[in-house]
Design an enzyme around this catalytic site. Structure first.
Site, PDB file in Angstrom:
ATOM      1  N   ARG A  76       2.669 -11.108  -0.102  1.00 52.74           N
ATOM      2  CA  ARG A  76       2.258  -9.484   0.075  1.00 52.74           C
ATOM      3  C   ARG A  76       3.514  -8.698  -0.079  1.00 52.74           C
ATOM      4  NH1 ARG A  76      -3.069  -7.727   1.460  1.00 52.74           N
ATOM      5  NH2 ARG A  76      -2.672  -5.530   1.967  1.00 52.74           N
ATOM      6  N   ASN A 118      -3.668   9.568   3.936  1.00 50.42           N
ATOM      7  CA  ASN A 118      -4.942   8.729   3.830  1.00 50.42           C
ATOM      8  C   ASN A 118      -6.222   9.255   4.320  1.00 50.42           C
ATOM      9  OD1 ASN A 118      -6.337   6.213   3.387  1.00 50.42           O
ATOM     10  ND2 ASN A 118      -6.354   6.021   5.615  1.00 50.42           N
ATOM     11  N   THR A 119      -7.420   9.230   3.575  1.00 51.06           N
ATOM     12  CA  THR A 119      -8.477   9.671   4.129  1.00 51.06           C
ATOM     13  C   THR A 119      -9.462   8.562   4.928  1.00 51.06           C
ATOM     14  OG1 THR A 119     -10.720  11.333   3.638  1.00 51.06           O
ATOM     15  CG2 THR A 119      -9.558   9.797   1.870  1.00 51.06           C
ATOM     16  N   HIS A 120     -10.062   8.814   6.021  1.00 43.37           N
ATOM     17  CA  HIS A 120     -10.576   7.655   6.602  1.00 43.37           C
ATOM     18  C   HIS A 120     -11.979   8.095   7.090  1.00 43.37           C
ATOM     19  CE1 HIS A 120     -11.292   4.055   8.844  1.00 43.37           C
ATOM     20  NE2 HIS A 120     -11.825   5.001   9.966  1.00 43.37           N
ATOM     21  N   ASP A 152       1.081   5.645   8.844  1.00 41.45           N
ATOM     22  CA  ASP A 152       2.265   4.735   9.350  1.00 41.45           C
ATOM     23  C   ASP A 152       1.949   3.418   9.328  1.00 41.45           C
ATOM     24  OD1 ASP A 152       0.448   4.210  11.336  1.00 41.45           O
ATOM     25  OD2 ASP A 152       1.416   5.497  12.948  1.00 41.45           O
ATOM     26  N   GLY A 154       0.619   1.326  11.276  1.00 34.02           N
ATOM     27  CA  GLY A 154      -0.463   0.932  12.024  1.00 34.02           C
ATOM     28  C   GLY A 154      -1.775   0.934  10.919  1.00 34.02           C
ATOM     29  N   ASP A 156      -4.620   2.988  10.505  1.00 35.58           N
ATOM     30  CA  ASP A 156      -5.320   4.270  10.509  1.00 35.58           C
ATOM     31  C   ASP A 156      -4.928   5.120  11.692  1.00 35.58           C
ATOM     32  OD1 ASP A 156      -6.899   4.023   8.227  1.00 35.58           O
ATOM     33  OD2 ASP A 156      -8.164   2.891   9.263  1.00 35.58           O
TER      34      ASP A 156
HETATM   35  C1  GRF Z   1     -14.017   7.137   1.514  1.00 34.47           C
HETATM   36  O1  GRF Z   1     -14.998   7.496   2.412  1.00 34.47           O
HETATM   37  C2  GRF Z   1     -12.781   6.702   2.191  1.00 34.47           C
HETATM   38  O2  GRF Z   1     -12.402   7.413   3.200  1.00 34.47           O
HETATM   39  C3  GRF Z   1     -13.136   5.161   2.257  1.00 34.47           C
HETATM   40  O3  GRF Z   1     -13.586   4.954   1.280  1.00 34.47           O
HETATM   41  C4  GRF Z   1     -14.375   6.268   0.629  1.00 34.47           C
HETATM   42  C5  GRF Z   1     -13.923   6.297  -0.816  1.00 34.47           C
HETATM   43  O4  GRF Z   1     -15.049   6.872  -1.636  1.00 34.47           O
HETATM   44  N1  GRF Z   1     -11.938   4.644   2.731  1.00 34.47           N
HETATM   45  P1  GRF Z   1     -14.426   7.177  -3.214  1.00 34.47           P
HETATM   46  O5  GRF Z   1     -13.870   5.914  -3.829  1.00 34.47           O
HETATM   47  O6  GRF Z   1     -13.281   8.264  -3.171  1.00 34.47           O
HETATM   48  O7  GRF Z   1     -15.532   7.794  -3.677  1.00 34.47           O
END
Ligand code: GRF
Length: 218
Positions: A76, A118-120, A152, A154, A156
């Site tokens: 990894r 990041n987007t969650h 970071d 962790g 999310d």
């Molecule tokens: C998003 O909802 C993101 O937060 C999650 O996976 C999805 C990705 O969507 N981790 P895309 O590949 O941008 O359409």
């Protein structure tokens, strides 16, 4: 942690994807042919697997792409080093993890810490991890949403940049995870575009858990 605004506008973005790349597409559409106006440009797209729709979107946009597969590295740590080198080659001001389903490692964070967004698809700190939508549904929450945050070490857990709420309705059964995720993603794309644009245009600083947008140095 003080984080500088991008060196010279427009900021250079490397976007990491694993799947359909609709968040990447939203960024590309927002930037359009006016990266100066948006404040940032996508300079490369990286992925953890080949052949995804996200990579196709990047190729269609004429962007350089790279793929770093965990299974092609002995450890990894070696994968993390390869991902770090491939990303660094494009000299990003910000790295955007847009549906990138891998946890980046120590090396990556040492190089890009405080610059990885990041987007969650949940309202953190609730429901971190790979199944945020499913876990929120199973818990029975009435409101969920999405979070754009700095990465970071962790899962999310990094400082939050922006959040949007999405209502869970009676129609949202546990089997309806995909439909709820689609509703979240509609909001998420706008949130990501707005948050990245503001970071790039206005600068930011991170103080403990708090992200201050704009007015860096004031
Ligand atoms: C998003 O909802 C993101 O937060 C999650 O996976 C999805 C990705 O969507 N981790 P895309 O590949 O941008 O359409």
């Amino acid at each position: 942690m003080a984080s500088p605004p991008p060196s010279a506008p427009p900021a250079r973005l490397v976007v990491l994807v694993s799947g359909s790349g609709t968040n990447l597409q939203a960024l590309l559409d927002a930037i359009g042919d006016d990266p100066e106006g948006y404040g940032a440009q996508v300079v490369a797209v990286g992925a953890d697997r080949p052949g995804t729709v996200g990579l196709e979107r990047a190729e269609r946009a004429g962007l350089p792409t790279f793929v770093c597969r965990v299974r092609e590295h002995a450890t990894r740590e070696e994968w993390d080093a390869a991902l770090t080198a491939a990303t660094a080659a494009h000299r990003p001001d910000l790295v955007v993890s847009a549906g990138f389903m891998k946890i980046v490692g120590k090396r990556f964070l040492a190089e890009f810490g405080g610059r990885v967004v990041n987007t969650h698809p949940a309202l953190l700190p609730s429901f971190p991890g790979a199944h945020g939508v499913r876990d929120a549904l199973a818990y029975g929450v009435k409101v969920t949403g999405c979070t754009v945050h700095f990465v970071d070490d962790g899962v999310d857990t990094g400082p939050i940049i922006a959040q949007s709420a999405v209502e869970v309705t009676e129609e949202d059964t546990p089997e309806g995870e995909a439909a709820l995720h689609e509703r979240i993603k509609e909001v998420e794309r706008k949130l990501l575009v707005e948050a990245v644009g503001r970071l790039a245009r206005d600068g930011y600083r991170i103080e403990g858990r708090k992200v201050h947008l704009g007015h860096v140095g004031e």
